[in-house]
Design a protein around this motif. Sequence first.
Motif, PDB file in Angstrom:
ATOM      1  N   GLN A 243      62.044  68.288  54.168  1.00 47.80           N
ATOM      2  CA  GLN A 243      62.099  67.402  53.015  1.00 47.80           C
ATOM      3  C   GLN A 243      63.510  66.846  52.874  1.00 47.80           C
ATOM      4  O   GLN A 243      64.486  67.523  53.212  1.00 47.80           O
ATOM      5  N   SER A 244      63.592  65.622  52.370  1.00 41.79           N
ATOM      6  CA  SER A 244      64.894  65.020  52.108  1.00 41.79           C
ATOM      7  C   SER A 244      64.691  63.712  51.367  1.00 41.79           C
ATOM      8  O   SER A 244      63.709  63.008  51.612  1.00 41.79           O
ATOM      9  N   LEU A 245      65.614  63.402  50.483  1.00 44.59           N
ATOM     10  CA  LEU A 245      65.660  62.042  49.965  1.00 44.59           C
ATOM     11  C   LEU A 245      66.118  61.136  51.097  1.00 44.59           C
ATOM     12  O   LEU A 245      66.654  61.599  52.113  1.00 44.59           O
ATOM     13  N   ARG A 246      65.929  59.863  50.922  1.00 51.56           N
ATOM     14  CA  ARG A 246      66.418  58.926  51.921  1.00 51.56           C
ATOM     15  C   ARG A 246      66.887  57.655  51.222  1.00 51.56           C
ATOM     16  O   ARG A 246      66.379  57.311  50.154  1.00 51.56           O
ATOM     17  N   GLY A 247      67.815  56.978  51.866  1.00 51.96           N
ATOM     18  CA  GLY A 247      68.287  55.706  51.336  1.00 51.96           C
ATOM     19  C   GLY A 247      67.439  54.583  51.919  1.00 51.96           C
ATOM     20  O   GLY A 247      66.271  54.768  52.236  1.00 51.96           O
ATOM     21  N   ASP A 248      68.056  53.447  52.075  1.00 46.24           N
ATOM     22  CA  ASP A 248      67.345  52.274  52.560  1.00 46.24           C
ATOM     23  C   ASP A 248      66.686  52.559  53.911  1.00 46.24           C
ATOM     24  O   ASP A 248      67.287  53.191  54.784  1.00 46.24           O
ATOM     25  N   ALA A 249      65.471  52.061  54.077  1.00 46.97           N
ATOM     26  CA  ALA A 249      64.708  52.344  55.297  1.00 46.97           C
ATOM     27  C   ALA A 249      65.402  51.822  56.553  1.00 46.97           C
ATOM     28  O   ALA A 249      65.236  52.383  57.641  1.00 46.97           O
ATOM     29  N   LEU A 250      66.183  50.762  56.405  1.00 45.89           N
ATOM     30  CA  LEU A 250      66.868  50.190  57.574  1.00 45.89           C
ATOM     31  C   LEU A 250      67.762  51.237  58.237  1.00 45.89           C
ATOM     32  O   LEU A 250      67.889  51.285  59.457  1.00 45.89           O
ATOM     33  N   ILE A 251      68.390  52.065  57.403  1.00 44.19           N
ATOM     34  CA  ILE A 251      69.317  53.080  57.929  1.00 44.19           C
ATOM     35  C   ILE A 251      68.592  54.395  58.167  1.00 44.19           C
ATOM     36  O   ILE A 251      68.747  55.031  59.214  1.00 44.19           O
ATOM     37  N   SER A 252      67.776  54.805  57.204  1.00 46.70           N
ATOM     38  CA  SER A 252      67.168  56.133  57.291  1.00 46.70           C
ATOM     39  C   SER A 252      66.142  56.222  58.406  1.00 46.70           C
ATOM     40  O   SER A 252      65.904  57.298  58.957  1.00 46.70           O
ATOM     41  N   SER A 253      65.521  55.117  58.779  1.00 40.48           N
ATOM     42  CA  SER A 253      64.480  55.172  59.810  1.00 40.48           C
ATOM     43  C   SER A 253      65.046  55.685  61.134  1.00 40.48           C
ATOM     44  O   SER A 253      64.414  56.500  61.818  1.00 40.48           O
ATOM     45  N   GLN A 254      66.235  55.229  61.503  1.00 39.85           N
ATOM     46  CA  GLN A 254      66.816  55.710  62.766  1.00 39.85           C
ATOM     47  C   GLN A 254      67.182  57.187  62.662  1.00 39.85           C
ATOM     48  O   GLN A 254      67.007  57.950  63.619  1.00 39.85           O
ATOM     49  N   LYS A 255      67.664  57.588  61.497  1.00 44.02           N
ATOM     50  CA  LYS A 255      67.995  59.014  61.309  1.00 44.02           C
ATOM     51  C   LYS A 255      66.739  59.871  61.422  1.00 44.02           C
ATOM     52  O   LYS A 255      66.770  60.979  61.965  1.00 44.02           O
ATOM     53  N   ILE A 256      65.652  59.355  60.901  1.00 43.30           N
ATOM     54  CA  ILE A 256      64.397  60.100  60.977  1.00 43.30           C
ATOM     55  C   ILE A 256      63.917  60.192  62.415  1.00 43.30           C
ATOM     56  O   ILE A 256      63.487  61.259  62.881  1.00 43.30           O
ATOM     57  N   ILE A 257      64.012  59.115  63.154  1.00 41.16           N
ATOM     58  CA  ILE A 257      63.610  59.143  64.574  1.00 41.16           C
ATOM     59  C   ILE A 257      64.480  60.144  65.330  1.00 41.16           C
ATOM     60  O   ILE A 257      63.975  60.939  66.144  1.00 41.16           O
ATOM     61  N   ASP A 258      65.769  60.138  65.061  1.00 38.34           N
ATOM     62  CA  ASP A 258      66.676  61.081  65.728  1.00 38.34           C
ATOM     63  C   ASP A 258      66.310  62.509  65.358  1.00 38.34           C
ATOM     64  O   ASP A 258      66.335  63.425  66.204  1.00 38.34           O
ATOM     65  N   PHE A 259      65.974  62.739  64.101  1.00 40.35           N
ATOM     66  CA  PHE A 259      65.611  64.080  63.640  1.00 40.35           C
ATOM     67  C   PHE A 259      64.338  64.558  64.338  1.00 40.35           C
ATOM     68  O   PHE A 259      64.257  65.691  64.813  1.00 40.35           O
ATOM     69  N   VAL A 260      63.359  63.680  64.403  1.00 39.39           N
ATOM     70  CA  VAL A 260      62.093  64.049  65.055  1.00 39.39           C
ATOM     71  C   VAL A 260      62.324  64.334  66.537  1.00 39.39           C
ATOM     72  O   VAL A 260      61.837  65.326  67.091  1.00 39.39           O
ATOM     73  N   ASP A 261      63.112  63.483  67.153  1.00 39.25           N
ATOM     74  CA  ASP A 261      63.423  63.646  68.570  1.00 39.25           C
ATOM     75  C   ASP A 261      64.067  64.994  68.829  1.00 39.25           C
ATOM     76  O   ASP A 261      63.674  65.754  69.714  1.00 39.25           O
ATOM     77  N   LYS A 262      65.053  65.316  67.992  1.00 42.98           N
ATOM     78  CA  LYS A 262      65.800  66.558  68.179  1.00 42.98           C
ATOM     79  C   LYS A 262      64.922  67.763  67.866  1.00 42.98           C
ATOM     80  O   LYS A 262      64.949  68.777  68.564  1.00 42.98           O
ATOM     81  N   SER A 263      64.124  67.672  66.806  1.00 41.21           N
ATOM     82  CA  SER A 263      63.367  68.832  66.333  1.00 41.21           C
ATOM     83  C   SER A 263      62.163  69.128  67.194  1.00 41.21           C
ATOM     84  O   SER A 263      61.809  70.283  67.401  1.00 41.21           O
ATOM     85  N   ILE A 264      61.492  68.083  67.675  1.00 36.56           N
ATOM     86  CA  ILE A 264      60.246  68.312  68.398  1.00 36.56           C
ATOM     87  C   ILE A 264      60.464  68.301  69.907  1.00 36.56           C
ATOM     88  O   ILE A 264      60.038  69.207  70.605  1.00 36.56           O
ATOM     89  N   PHE A 265      61.170  67.304  70.377  1.00 40.00           N
ATOM     90  CA  PHE A 265      61.188  67.108  71.832  1.00 40.00           C
ATOM     91  C   PHE A 265      62.358  67.810  72.493  1.00 40.00           C
ATOM     92  O   PHE A 265      62.184  68.487  73.495  1.00 40.00           O
ATOM     93  N   GLN A 266      63.521  67.697  71.916  1.00 37.57           N
ATOM     94  CA  GLN A 266      64.647  68.376  72.544  1.00 37.57           C
ATOM     95  C   GLN A 266      64.552  69.873  72.357  1.00 37.57           C
ATOM     96  O   GLN A 266      64.991  70.639  73.193  1.00 37.57           O
ATOM     97  N   ALA A 267      63.920  70.315  71.301  1.00 29.64           N
ATOM     98  CA  ALA A 267      63.807  71.744  71.022  1.00 29.64           C
ATOM     99  C   ALA A 267      62.934  72.441  72.038  1.00 29.64           C
ATOM    100  O   ALA A 267      63.005  73.643  72.208  1.00 29.64           O
ATOM    101  N   THR A 268      62.063  71.705  72.728  1.00 30.39           N
ATOM    102  CA  THR A 268      61.149  72.344  73.675  1.00 30.39           C
ATOM    103  C   THR A 268      61.709  72.355  75.078  1.00 30.39           C
ATOM    104  O   THR A 268      61.123  72.894  75.986  1.00 30.39           O
ATOM    105  N   ILE A 269      62.874  71.710  75.265  1.00 27.59           N
ATOM    106  CA  ILE A 269      63.478  71.690  76.601  1.00 27.59           C
ATOM    107  C   ILE A 269      64.157  73.026  76.840  1.00 27.59           C
ATOM    108  O   ILE A 269      64.946  73.487  76.042  1.00 27.59           O
ATOM    109  N   ILE A 270      63.839  73.641  77.919  1.00 28.66           N
ATOM    110  CA  ILE A 270      64.445  74.961  78.191  1.00 28.66           C
ATOM    111  C   ILE A 270      65.578  74.782  79.187  1.00 28.66           C
ATOM    112  O   ILE A 270      65.380  74.149  80.223  1.00 28.66           O
TER     113      ILE A 270
END
Lengths: 270, 160
Positions: A243-270
């Motif tokens: 959960q998190s508040l977010r600011g304008d979608a123009l900026i937060s959208s990239q942060k969200i993509i980076d977060f998802v990338d790091k949390s789901i995909f990079q986390a599974t790389i061994i």
Amino acid sequence: MNRFAFESYGVKVLIASDSPEIAAEVFEIAKRTLLGRLVPIGPESAEHFVTVKVIGDAVNLTVDDEDYGVADSLETLLKFVDARIRLLVGEFAVDRVFLHAGVVAIRGKAVLFPAESFHGKSTLVAELVRRGAEYMSDEYAVFDPEGMVHSYPRPISLRSRTDPADYRSYPIENFSAKVPAERLPVGAILFTQYRKSARWRPTSLTAGEAVIRMIPGALPIRVNPKLTLGVLNLAAQSAIIAQSLRGDALISSQKIIDFVDKSIFQATII
Amino acid sequence: MHNSRNPLARKNGLVIQENPDEVLVYDMNSNKAHCLNETSALVWRSCNGSNSVSDIVRELEANSGKPVTDDIVWLAIDQLNDNGLLEEGTTKRFAGQSRRDVIKKIGLASMVALPVVASLVAPSSVLAVGSCACTAPGNCATVPAGCTSMVNCNMGTCAP
């Protein structure tokens, strides 16, 4: 009475009106709002009823036992009917759980943004799609009994930046968006809300906390609590939840993509 | 046999989902959803009408491998009771005290996680799934979210 009956997601609905034009228009609305996912049935099979009556210059709507009174114009009533039919089908859908959420797909995983109306989920979804996410829905996550998510790719409804009261629907083609044809597993469930100048700073939630927070937006919770609770729990067990508040979608959208990338995909790389 | 002094978990009218460290409960009578954390879930499972509070303390200690006080178990029992998850007749230990005061009494140095029962009421109808917030009457026609008017935006709410 002029009548059209259809079945959508297992829900059998009869549309009736003393005006043939209104009956036909409501049926067209049903086809559009349900994305063509309906088949005609015999009126005698219907289990739910949408009735529009002409009273002088006004029109009255009832849905099952609920009387919504008289609308100030046919245009107003038809807009209301549009949303009401979606809620009707979403509530009683067979073997499906409709959840109010924006949904995109990132590398084969559904990312959900459960939220009420007017909380900015469409704006966020549109921005994520512009940045390469696949579009699944700006309104509903549609779960099957195995907790997988199906697309509900209706036109994206966005608020005008100059007039907050002005909402318009934009076809998906405007965004050059791809829509996943197949159902997808849930990769992330992100509870977020726009607040001016807020920064994306996610904190994690447990699966149980996520399910509790999704319950208010789950349309069939009262009609089918066993399916709803089971499916939401299944989806939450396999997902990254934050959960998190977010600011304008123009900026937060990239942060969200980076977060998802790091949390789901990079986390599974061994 | 259920001793009125021994707590008994309610089962009727509940939809339950068990997870390894949480339990989700939907109460069909009150249309409330609850999430029990590990400690309150363990206590709830132990409330079989035969176990006394001391028995439940021992079960919690055996499960967690950590020392547990009576107060921790009573805090869980009170919360479960307040949320309608125990059969009627269960005594309340901390009646009239706020959760904050109780936690101060128990102390934050507890080795097991303090019991938590997070709860939320499901909307009264599918129309209430969402918000009646509006900035203009046009909003009310588009999203009939539990609103009492489809045509009027009254001080930011779709209402007559």
